[in-house]
Design an enzyme around this catalytic site. Structure first.
Site, PDB file in Angstrom:
ATOM      1  N   SER A 138       0.864  -1.177   0.000  1.00  0.00           N
ATOM      2  CA  SER A 138       0.000   0.000   0.000  1.00  0.00           C
ATOM      3  C   SER A 138       0.900   1.225   0.000  1.00  0.00           C
ATOM      4  O   SER A 138       2.073   1.150   0.392  1.00  0.00           O
ATOM      5  CB  SER A 138      -0.889   0.005   1.250  1.00  0.00           C
ATOM      6  N   TYR A 151      -1.816  -1.234  10.488  1.00  0.00           N
ATOM      7  CA  TYR A 151      -1.895  -1.470   9.046  1.00  0.00           C
ATOM      8  C   TYR A 151      -0.670  -0.924   8.330  1.00  0.00           C
ATOM      9  O   TYR A 151      -0.032  -1.629   7.527  1.00  0.00           O
ATOM     10  CB  TYR A 151      -3.166  -0.834   8.480  1.00  0.00           C
TER      11      TYR A 151
END
Length: 253
Positions: A138, A151
């Site tokens: 990401s 995350y």
């Protein structure tokens, strides 16, 4: 002749389904891995009907070490030419307010599953001197993100792990790439328990195209989308406090 397979995790919807469809369109037989057997079955039927390939539905929960162990045993009996480590999820909120089990599951899926699945298929790829490993990270991998601390940290692991693996395999026929998407048209934010108001999102097909372009060019990682690339790399040139404020603004707007 031995049947060879592409393995896609998180293949029941969103980006994982898009990877599975792309691989099937190229003639690959696809192993579909996710928790939802019904959704996987629907994807399976469509891929076989549309592209004439074989599929194998493996409904495992990759946050569960016992399920991962069973999946690894199944993969031991398959010739895997492509692995797409796509499954992952995020938790939104301050760490102190989040449930312990959810955080633990997030680390198990985003870190342990990626590592274990890669380790399971890499030796056979190296022995054939042929294969591809795609790890989905990401743009969060490039900076810490308040209220998504776990995350961002897990995706930083995926990026670091992939870059090192790329270096280890660069003189072989095995290709490794890490794809770093930004906001994408999936259910990511709703699954994270957050609303995301960004209107400029990339499509799953955009991300898939960027991924395979990077793989062909033998890049260690690629960031999907020009704006996302600028944002990801800009963090190297600003103080940490500024980067943290910017990351928090992106998440909340």
């Amino acid at each position: 002749m031995t049947t060879s397979w592409a393995v896609v995790t998180g293949a029941s919807s969103g980006l994982g389904e898009a990877y599975a469809r792309h691989l099937a369109a190229q003639g690959a037989n696809v192993v579909l891995v996710a928790r939802s057997e019904d959704k996987l079955f629907n994807v399976s039927v469509d891929l076989e009907r549309t592209h004439g390939v074989q599929t194998l539905v493996l409904p495992f929960d990759l946050t569960d070490p016992a399920d991962r162990f069973e999946l690894l045993g199944r993969l031991d009996h398959l010739e895997v030419h492509t692995l797409v480590n796509n499954a992952g999820f995020a938790s939104h909120g301050e760490l102190a307010d989040l449930e312990r089990d959810r955080i633990a599951s997030e680390v198990q899926l985003n870190v342990a599953a990626v590592t274990e699945l890669t380790h399971a298929v890499l030796p056979q790829m190296l022995s054939r001197d042929l294969g591809a490993i795609i790890n989905v990270a990401s743009t969060a991998a490039f900076q810490p993100i308040p209220e998504m601390a776990t995350y961002a940290a897990t995706k930083a692991f995926v990026l670091s792990f992939s870059n090192a693996l790329w270096a280890e395999t660069r003189r072989t026929g095995v290709r490794v790439v890490c794809i770093c998407p930004g906001p994408t048209e999936t259910s990511f934010w709703s699954n994270a328990g957050a609303e995301q108001n960004m209107t400029r999102r990339r499509s799953v097909d955009d991300v898939v195209a960027t991924t395979f372009a990077g793989l062909r060019q033998r890049k260690p990682y690629v960031v999907d989308g020009v704006a996302n690339r600028l944002l990801a790399h800009a963090n190297r040139f600003v103080p940490t406090r500024v980067a943290l404020r910017l990351a928090n603004w992106v998440v909340t707007h």
